[in-house]
Design a protein around this motif. Structure first.
Motif, short mmCIF file in Angstrom:
data_model
loop_
_atom_site.label_atom_id
_atom_site.label_comp_id
_atom_site.label_asym_id
_atom_site.label_seq_id
_atom_site.Cartn_x
_atom_site.Cartn_y
_atom_site.Cartn_z
N GLY A 216 0.73 -1.30 0.00
CA GLY A 216 -0.30 -0.02 -0.08
C GLY A 216 0.90 1.24 0.01
O GLY A 216 1.87 1.19 0.58
N ASP A 217 0.37 2.15 -0.74
CA ASP A 217 1.03 3.59 -0.69
C ASP A 217 2.30 3.46 -1.63
O ASP A 217 3.23 4.63 -1.71
CB ASP A 217 1.51 4.28 0.60
CG ASP A 217 -0.07 4.62 1.31
OD1 ASP A 217 -0.99 4.61 0.53
OD2 ASP A 217 -0.20 4.56 2.28
N GLY A 218 2.96 2.37 -2.19
CA GLY A 218 4.04 2.38 -2.89
C GLY A 218 5.19 2.99 -2.45
O GLY A 218 5.60 2.66 -1.13
N ARG A 219 5.95 3.82 -3.21
CA ARG A 219 7.34 4.45 -2.60
C ARG A 219 6.90 5.55 -1.48
O ARG A 219 7.87 5.71 -1.03
CB ARG A 219 8.14 4.87 -3.83
CG ARG A 219 7.40 6.06 -4.47
CD ARG A 219 8.27 6.46 -5.61
NE ARG A 219 7.69 7.48 -6.59
CZ ARG A 219 7.87 9.10 -6.07
NH1 ARG A 219 8.63 9.31 -5.26
NH2 ARG A 219 7.34 9.76 -7.30
N TYR A 220 5.68 5.80 -1.31
CA TYR A 220 5.34 6.94 -0.38
C TYR A 220 5.34 6.26 1.08
O TYR A 220 5.44 6.90 1.91
CB TYR A 220 4.06 7.56 -0.81
CG TYR A 220 3.96 8.07 -2.14
CD1 TYR A 220 5.02 8.92 -2.78
CD2 TYR A 220 2.67 7.83 -2.91
CE1 TYR A 220 4.71 9.23 -4.34
CE2 TYR A 220 2.72 8.41 -4.27
CZ TYR A 220 3.54 9.12 -4.63
OH TYR A 220 3.58 9.54 -6.08
N ILE A 226 12.04 4.42 5.02
CA ILE A 226 13.08 4.19 6.20
C ILE A 226 14.25 3.26 5.51
O ILE A 226 15.41 3.44 5.88
CB ILE A 226 12.32 3.28 7.17
CG1 ILE A 226 11.43 4.09 8.13
CG2 ILE A 226 13.27 2.54 7.93
CD1 ILE A 226 10.67 3.31 9.05
N ARG A 227 13.83 2.52 4.64
CA ARG A 227 14.95 1.56 3.91
C ARG A 227 15.81 2.42 3.10
O ARG A 227 16.96 2.19 3.24
CB ARG A 227 14.26 0.35 3.08
CG ARG A 227 15.08 -0.62 2.46
CD ARG A 227 14.50 -1.24 1.39
NE ARG A 227 13.33 -1.49 1.24
CZ ARG A 227 12.33 -1.80 0.17
NH1 ARG A 227 12.72 -2.00 -0.98
NH2 ARG A 227 11.01 -2.14 0.18
N LYS A 404 9.59 -5.72 6.31
CA LYS A 404 9.47 -4.70 7.91
C LYS A 404 11.00 -4.85 8.43
O LYS A 404 11.83 -5.24 7.76
CB LYS A 404 8.46 -4.97 8.63
CG LYS A 404 6.92 -4.65 8.05
CD LYS A 404 6.03 -4.89 8.98
CE LYS A 404 4.56 -4.57 8.31
NZ LYS A 404 3.34 -4.86 9.26
N GLU A 405 10.92 -4.40 9.53
CA GLU A 405 12.08 -4.16 10.31
C GLU A 405 13.26 -5.21 10.46
O GLU A 405 14.16 -5.10 10.08
CB GLU A 405 11.79 -3.50 11.80
CG GLU A 405 12.97 -3.23 12.54
CD GLU A 405 12.74 -2.80 14.04
OE1 GLU A 405 13.42 -2.32 14.76
OE2 GLU A 405 11.31 -2.91 14.32
N SER A 406 12.69 -6.40 11.01
CA SER A 406 13.67 -7.56 10.96
C SER A 406 14.09 -7.96 9.44
O SER A 406 15.32 -8.09 9.46
CB SER A 406 12.72 -8.76 11.35
OG SER A 406 11.75 -9.03 10.56
N LYS A 407 13.28 -7.82 8.39
CA LYS A 407 13.93 -8.14 7.02
C LYS A 407 14.92 -7.11 6.55
O LYS A 407 16.00 -7.35 6.11
CB LYS A 407 12.80 -8.20 6.15
CG LYS A 407 11.85 -9.38 6.61
CD LYS A 407 10.76 -9.51 5.53
CE LYS A 407 9.76 -10.84 5.88
NZ LYS A 407 9.01 -10.68 7.16
N ILE A 436 14.68 8.36 10.89
CA ILE A 436 14.68 9.10 9.24
C ILE A 436 13.69 10.29 9.76
O ILE A 436 12.71 10.16 10.51
CB ILE A 436 14.43 8.37 8.27
CG1 ILE A 436 12.83 7.98 8.23
CG2 ILE A 436 15.24 7.20 8.08
CD1 ILE A 436 12.49 7.54 6.82
N SER A 437 13.55 11.14 8.76
CA SER A 437 12.37 11.98 8.45
C SER A 437 11.52 11.35 7.56
O SER A 437 11.77 11.34 6.30
CB SER A 437 12.94 13.36 8.01
OG SER A 437 13.85 13.93 9.13
#
Length: 479
Positions: A216-220, A226-227, A404-407, A436-437
């Motif tokens: 959902g929301d793609g690159r946005y 974060i990545r 997500k975070e772990s990956k 990040i911002s």
């Protein structure tokens, strides 16, 4: 009557009897096949017989069996072979079975991209029989690479010596910057994305492509930002770009065209052209190029790595499977999985050999069997190059289909090791810290919040896009 004549008559009589018997046999067979008894019955009744015979439950939650009658239905049941029986009964209606457990099966419409684990195992066994050393694999890889490029038809695209580029003003954050880009990839067709750069004046930086998936929301979305931002902090120039007819791309080609076969071609081309652009920047290091994406982005991580040797490190996430090749035309609309008389994403993943590759999988989607099935297959091909240590699998058995975070943390460490990135830049108290911002969608738009910078030469007719690749959209639509 002579002895010879007597025996000759006997032989002729025997031949007449044999011919008459054959005629009667054929006549009997023809009668049985053309009689009014076709043993016709509702397929649902035949399924009930299979349930009783094999002590299983077969679900038809979508009512796909309703009102379907089948000739010679019960004759198609093979005692002792459940899967052959189900295949024989369901195939006339383009239906298939799906094994949910040892005792529960479900009925589905035939889907060429989504097969069963059994099919995946058989495919890997067959592929394993094709090569047992580096030379044999190199021959196979060459065939696959050439075929994939042809199937994608990317070489039919008109080359642009001077593509139009739209770049927005940079936003500066702690340790990195972000700017948006719209890059013309073929005449009048643009890819849109955001470029994250480290604040390291005068230094050469690695380059990382991050093709988007169907999240959902793609690159946005926050997790994508974060990545990319953290990889930039570590010393990489990172580009995140829209799926075809998603995000800003949908301003050019409406979302209804996302599930067209040309989407797969354009998305591969987007990655290649963005890489061309980034490698021309003076602050990039062409010897350090990586790629990572999840789901559909994982598919395109595989495809780009397989056909573009400039990519040195790959991290496909939640997409490696021997029996699933992507549920969207942007992943499987072109016949690349028919290459080499049939391939799959596990073999396409192995085309990265001997380049470093981290395969990230989980326990709640089609990558659930990677540690026991697909990864050993891929690792065996790496062994042909004495490079087994260059391919890794990180598996999260309790997690689902996401990035997500772990990956992300597993990916950061792998990229840092193989692209010479500085992991300490995102560490705090000995742990990875993702600070990040997060930007708004409007901030990330290459064309501006009201599309005021939308290029004047952009085509919007899908038939024109197909024509650029020598194809007829109307003809493809009805094939």
């Amino acid at each position: 009557m002579s002895y010879y004549t007597k025996n000759k008559n006997i032989i002729v009589l025997i031949w007449k009897i044999l011919i008459l018997s054959l005629v009667l046999l054929v006549g009997s067979f023809s009668w049985s096949q053309n009689s009014d008894n076709n043993f016709n019955e509702p397929i649902s009744k035949t399924i009930e017989k299979i349930e009783e015979l094999y002590k299983i439950r077969i679900k038809d939650d979508r009512n796909l069996l309703d009102d379907k009658m089948l000739d010679y239905a019960s004759w198609r049941i093979q005692q002792g072979n459940l899967e052959a029986s189900l295949t024989a009964i369901l195939a006339p209606f383009d239906l298939v079975y799906w094994k949910e457990s040892d005792s529960v099966y479900s009925i589905r419409k035939f889907d060429y991209t989504r097969r069963t684990l059994h099919v995946g195992k058989n495919r890997l066994n067959y592929l394993n029989s094709l090569y047992s050393n580096k030379m044999e694999w190199e021959d196979r890889k060459s065939i696959l690479k050439s075929c994939i490029i042809d199937a994608l038809q990317i070489e039919k695209a008109s080359d642009l010596s001077n593509p139009k580029i739209i770049l927005t003003k940079k936003r500066k954050y702690k340790s990195y910057t972000v700017e948006n880009i719209a890059l013309e990839v073929v005449p009048g067709v643009y890819t849109t994305g955001s470029i994250y750069k480290p604040l390291r004046p005068g230094k050469k930086n690695a380059v990382i492509l991050t093709p988007n998936g169907h999240f959902g929301d793609g690159r946005y979305r926050e997790s994508e930002q974060i990545r990319c931002a953290n990889l930039a902090k570590m010393g990489a120039i990172v580009v995140s770009y829209d799926l075809f007819s998603w995000g800003e791309s949908a301003l050019q080609f409406p979302s209804e065209y996302h599930k067209t076969s040309i989407a797969q071609t354009v998305q591969v081309l987007n990655g290649k052209k963005l890489l061309d652009y980034l490698l021309k920047l003076p602050q990039t290091d062409s010897s350090r190029v990586g790629i990572t994406g999840g789901s559909g982005g994982g598919s395109h991580t595989l495809f780009l790595t397989a056909i573009d040797d400039r990519i040195k490190v790959s991290v496909p996430v939640v997409m490696i499977s021997s029996y699933f090749s992507g549920g969207c035309s942007c992943e499987s609309g072109q016949p690349i999985h028919l290459c080499g008389n049939g391939t799959n994403n596990a073999e396409i993943s192995a085309m990265a050999v001997p380049r470093p590759q981290l395969i990230i999988s989980d326990g709640l989607d089609w990558t659930q069997n990677v540690p026991e099935l697909e990864f050993p297959f891929i690792k065996n091909i790496y062994s042909f190059y004495q490079a087994k240590e260059k391919v890794k699998n990180v598996h999260f058995p309790e997690e689902g289909h996401d990035y997500k975070e772990s990956k992300r943390k597993a990916m950061y460490q792998f990229m840092a090791e193989h692209l010479d990135l500085d992991l300490s830049k995102i560490m705090k108290n000995g742990k990875i810290f993702e600070e990040i911002s997060v930007e708004t969608e409007n901030q990330m738009k290459a064309y501006g919040s009201n599309a005021e910078n939308f290029p004047k030469n952009a085509i919007k007719d899908i038939t024109e896009l197909y024509a650029l690749f020598g194809q007829n959209f109307e003809k493809r639509k009805h094939e």
